[in-house]
Write a protein that holds these residues in place. Structure first.
Motif, PDB file in Angstrom:
ATOM      1  N   ILE A 215       0.861  -1.177   0.000  1.00 12.37           N
ATOM      2  CA  ILE A 215       0.000   0.000   0.000  1.00 12.37           C
ATOM      3  C   ILE A 215       0.899   1.230   0.000  1.00 12.37           C
ATOM      4  O   ILE A 215       1.807   1.338   0.824  1.00 12.37           O
ATOM      5  N   PRO A 216       0.699   2.165  -0.921  1.00 12.37           N
ATOM      6  CA  PRO A 216       1.557   3.358  -0.979  1.00 12.37           C
ATOM      7  C   PRO A 216       1.465   4.203   0.302  1.00 12.37           C
ATOM      8  O   PRO A 216       0.629   3.961   1.177  1.00 12.37           O
ATOM      9  N   LYS A 217       2.306   5.194   0.364  1.00 16.38           N
ATOM     10  CA  LYS A 217       2.364   6.102   1.514  1.00 16.38           C
ATOM     11  C   LYS A 217       1.000   6.731   1.780  1.00 16.38           C
ATOM     12  O   LYS A 217       0.239   7.019   0.857  1.00 16.38           O
ATOM     13  N   ARG A 218       0.705   6.944   3.050  1.00 20.56           N
ATOM     14  CA  ARG A 218      -0.583   7.541   3.410  1.00 20.56           C
ATOM     15  C   ARG A 218      -0.727   8.925   2.785  1.00 20.56           C
ATOM     16  O   ARG A 218       0.233   9.685   2.682  1.00 20.56           O
ATOM     17  N   GLY A 219      -1.945   9.218   2.361  1.00 24.77           N
ATOM     18  CA  GLY A 219      -2.210  10.503   1.723  1.00 24.77           C
ATOM     19  C   GLY A 219      -3.400  10.408   0.799  1.00 24.77           C
ATOM     20  O   GLY A 219      -4.147   9.420   0.811  1.00 24.77           O
ATOM     21  N   VAL A 220      -3.588  11.443  -0.011  1.00 21.51           N
ATOM     22  CA  VAL A 220      -4.730  11.544  -0.933  1.00 21.51           C
ATOM     23  C   VAL A 220      -4.210  11.477  -2.369  1.00 21.51           C
ATOM     24  O   VAL A 220      -3.201  12.123  -2.700  1.00 21.51           O
ATOM     25  N   TYR A 221      -4.915  10.715  -3.215  1.00 22.91           N
ATOM     26  CA  TYR A 221      -4.463  10.452  -4.579  1.00 22.91           C
ATOM     27  C   TYR A 221      -5.592  10.654  -5.585  1.00 22.91           C
ATOM     28  O   TYR A 221      -6.765  10.427  -5.271  1.00 22.91           O
ATOM     29  N   MET A 236      -8.691   9.013  -3.814  1.00 17.50           N
ATOM     30  CA  MET A 236      -8.488   7.955  -2.827  1.00 17.50           C
ATOM     31  C   MET A 236      -7.741   8.500  -1.621  1.00 17.50           C
ATOM     32  O   MET A 236      -6.789   9.265  -1.758  1.00 17.50           O
ATOM     33  N   ASN A 237      -8.179   8.070  -0.457  1.00 14.56           N
ATOM     34  CA  ASN A 237      -7.472   8.397   0.779  1.00 14.56           C
ATOM     35  C   ASN A 237      -6.912   7.114   1.388  1.00 14.56           C
ATOM     36  O   ASN A 237      -7.626   6.126   1.551  1.00 14.56           O
ATOM     37  N   ILE A 238      -5.624   7.142   1.680  1.00 15.06           N
ATOM     38  CA  ILE A 238      -4.979   6.058   2.414  1.00 15.06           C
ATOM     39  C   ILE A 238      -4.553   6.640   3.749  1.00 15.06           C
ATOM     40  O   ILE A 238      -3.740   7.580   3.787  1.00 15.06           O
ATOM     41  N   GLY A 239      -5.127   6.152   4.823  1.00 11.19           N
ATOM     42  CA  GLY A 239      -4.778   6.761   6.097  1.00 11.19           C
ATOM     43  C   GLY A 239      -5.438   6.126   7.303  1.00 11.19           C
ATOM     44  O   GLY A 239      -6.095   5.088   7.214  1.00 11.19           O
ATOM     45  N   MET A 240      -5.267   6.808   8.425  1.00  9.77           N
ATOM     46  CA  MET A 240      -5.717   6.298   9.724  1.00  9.77           C
ATOM     47  C   MET A 240      -6.794   7.179  10.343  1.00  9.77           C
ATOM     48  O   MET A 240      -7.049   7.111  11.545  1.00  9.77           O
ATOM     49  N   LYS A 241      -7.413   8.026   9.524  1.00  9.37           N
ATOM     50  CA  LYS A 241      -8.508   8.898   9.974  1.00  9.37           C
ATOM     51  C   LYS A 241      -8.159   9.677  11.238  1.00  9.37           C
ATOM     52  O   LYS A 241      -8.875   9.620  12.246  1.00  9.37           O
ATOM     53  N   PRO A 242      -7.055  10.451  11.227  1.00  8.67           N
ATOM     54  CA  PRO A 242      -6.614  11.126  12.448  1.00  8.67           C
ATOM     55  C   PRO A 242      -7.562  12.198  12.961  1.00  8.67           C
ATOM     56  O   PRO A 242      -7.505  12.553  14.145  1.00  8.67           O
ATOM     57  N   THR A 243      -8.436  12.717  12.098  1.00 11.53           N
ATOM     58  CA  THR A 243      -9.395  13.726  12.559  1.00 11.53           C
ATOM     59  C   THR A 243     -10.414  13.116  13.514  1.00 11.53           C
ATOM     60  O   THR A 243     -10.917  13.805  14.414  1.00 11.53           O
ATOM     61  N   PHE A 244     -10.685  11.815  13.354  1.00  2.76           N
ATOM     62  CA  PHE A 244     -11.740  11.171  14.141  1.00  2.76           C
ATOM     63  C   PHE A 244     -11.225  10.105  15.114  1.00  2.76           C
ATOM     64  O   PHE A 244     -11.969   9.651  15.985  1.00  2.76           O
ATOM     65  N   HIS A 245      -9.970   9.690  14.964  1.00  5.13           N
ATOM     66  CA  HIS A 245      -9.443   8.624  15.808  1.00  5.13           C
ATOM     67  C   HIS A 245      -8.018   8.937  16.239  1.00  5.13           C
ATOM     68  O   HIS A 245      -7.215   9.426  15.447  1.00  5.13           O
ATOM     69  N   VAL A 247      -6.063   6.406  17.397  1.00  8.93           N
ATOM     70  CA  VAL A 247      -5.388   5.223  16.874  1.00  8.93           C
ATOM     71  C   VAL A 247      -6.368   4.472  15.983  1.00  8.93           C
ATOM     72  O   VAL A 247      -7.517   4.227  16.378  1.00  8.93           O
ATOM     73  N   TYR A 248      -5.929   4.113  14.763  1.00 10.19           N
ATOM     74  CA  TYR A 248      -6.822   3.419  13.831  1.00 10.19           C
ATOM     75  C   TYR A 248      -5.967   2.707  12.791  1.00 10.19           C
ATOM     76  O   TYR A 248      -4.869   3.153  12.446  1.00 10.19           O
ATOM     77  N   ASP A 249      -6.475   1.581  12.312  1.00 11.61           N
ATOM     78  CA  ASP A 249      -5.763   0.865  11.256  1.00 11.61           C
ATOM     79  C   ASP A 249      -5.740   1.690   9.969  1.00 11.61           C
ATOM     80  O   ASP A 249      -6.652   2.489   9.721  1.00 11.61           O
ATOM     81  N   THR A 250      -4.721   1.487   9.164  1.00 11.40           N
ATOM     82  CA  THR A 250      -4.672   2.140   7.859  1.00 11.40           C
ATOM     83  C   THR A 250      -5.781   1.591   6.970  1.00 11.40           C
ATOM     84  O   THR A 250      -5.938   0.375   6.833  1.00 11.40           O
ATOM     85  N   VAL A 251      -6.556   2.489   6.382  1.00 13.79           N
ATOM     86  CA  VAL A 251      -7.655   2.075   5.512  1.00 13.79           C
ATOM     87  C   VAL A 251      -7.487   2.727   4.137  1.00 13.79           C
ATOM     88  O   VAL A 251      -6.836   3.756   3.993  1.00 13.79           O
TER      89      VAL A 251
END
Length: 324
Positions: A215-221, A236-245, A247-251
């Motif tokens: 999975i590429p680096k977290r961010g927006v594509y 596409m967003n690859i990330g851990m939803k830091p605005t709402f969590h 700690v969260y798995d990468t989604v």
């Protein structure tokens, strides 16, 4: 193109290309093209031998090597190039403990090889003791030719699966695409998520990817996918939803523009055109929505430019063809 999961009952003369071919990047393509040239010269077919799982996953599971492509994707690229048969064999510890000499005698010779094509760093046999020099010596002993292709480069950079993985981990989509010779992709099954995107007006397809794939680096594509035989654009967003969590798995979440339909349970492949920005934490929903509007506009701008360029190239080709 035929795909076989066992050795043939009878030898059929062939040129055989050896390697893992993960990503089927430009270096792999040159090796396969050279193999095809040799096959034409010798009047036989070009065959390929690949193992599943990737040998590194069996020999060094602690390294956690992530793959660039599925077996099916590799097969599609090989078929495009003109491969006649792919031998898709299981890689086991028994296979890993096979000596280089046994590998040639028990695997290669029964395939009917009259010429073998490998990369300069190809290794085979127990503990990787077989190298390009040894396979050349064994070729002389058993009467088959060997071509060893040196490292392929692009802009002074060696083309390799590991360099492409590094580029994707750094979010350098342009570099990864140039070394691959095609767009990097993510594939997986659409599953139910938190459905927060729907509530915000940006419904997303949450994609469950296999742990085997990078999975590429977290961010927006800026991305696109083919759904029901139609190209659909999106971001596409690859990330851990830091605005709402905290700690969260990468989604992996994709918002498709101008698309309505139920994708749950479907397998989809997402092609990545460009990285737009890093993942970040926002001060509330309103700030996030403002950024999502920018992301949407930026993604559409990128994808529209690419589509305009493709349409222009297509029109130019048609004009040239008409004028011939």
């Amino acid at each position: 193109m035929q795909v076989r999961t066992s050795l043939p009952m009878e030898r059929e003369p062939c040129v055989l290309a050896l390697g893992n071919f993960d990503g089927v990047h430009l270096g792999h393509r040159r090796l396969l093209e050279h193999g095809l040239e040799q096959a034409v010269r010798l009047g036989v077919g070009l065959d390929v031998l690949i193992f599943e799982p990737h040998p590194l996953k069996v020999l060094f599971p602690e390294r956690g090597v992530k793959l660039l492509s599925t077996t099916q994707e590799r097969l599609l690229y090989m078929e495009e190039i003109g491969v006649r048969t792919v031998y898709h064999l299981p890689f086991t510890m028994e296979m890993a403990n096979t000596s280089p000499e046994q590998f040639v005698e028990k695997i290669l010779l029964p395939l009917g090889v009259i010429h073998v094509v490998v990369g300069f760093n190809y290794s085979f046999g127990a503990q990787g003791k077989g190298n390009s020099e040894l396979i050349q010596a064994l070729g002389q002993k058993h009467g088959f030719g060997v071509s060893v292709l040196q490292a392929q480069t692009l802009g002074g950079r060696v083309i390799s699966s590991s360099s492409i993985r590094k580029a994707l981990q750094l979010g350098d989509i342009q570099l990864a695409s140039s070394l691959l010779g095609h767009l990097p992709c993510l594939r997986g099954t659409v599953i139910h998520g938190e459905e927060r995107g729907r509530m915000l007006g940006y419904p997303t397809a949450n994609i469950l990817t296999s742990d085997d794939f990078l999975i590429p680096k977290r961010g927006v594509y800026a991305v696109w996918s083919t759904i029901d035989e139609k190209r659909v654009l999106g971001m596409m967003n690859i990330g851990m939803k830091p605005t709402f969590h905290e700690v969260y798995d990468t989604v992996v979440e994709v918002h498709f523009f101008d698309f309505e339909g139920d994708l749950y349970g479907k397998e989809i492949t997402v092609c990545i055109e460009e990285r737009l920005r890093d993942e970040r934490k926002f001060n509330g929903v309103n700030e996030l929505l403002t950024q999502l509007e920018r992301d949407c506009s930026n993604a559409k701008g990128v994808l529209d430019k690419i589509q305009d360029r493709q349409d222009s190239n297509k029109a130019l080709l048609q004009t040239n063809f008409t004028n011939q």
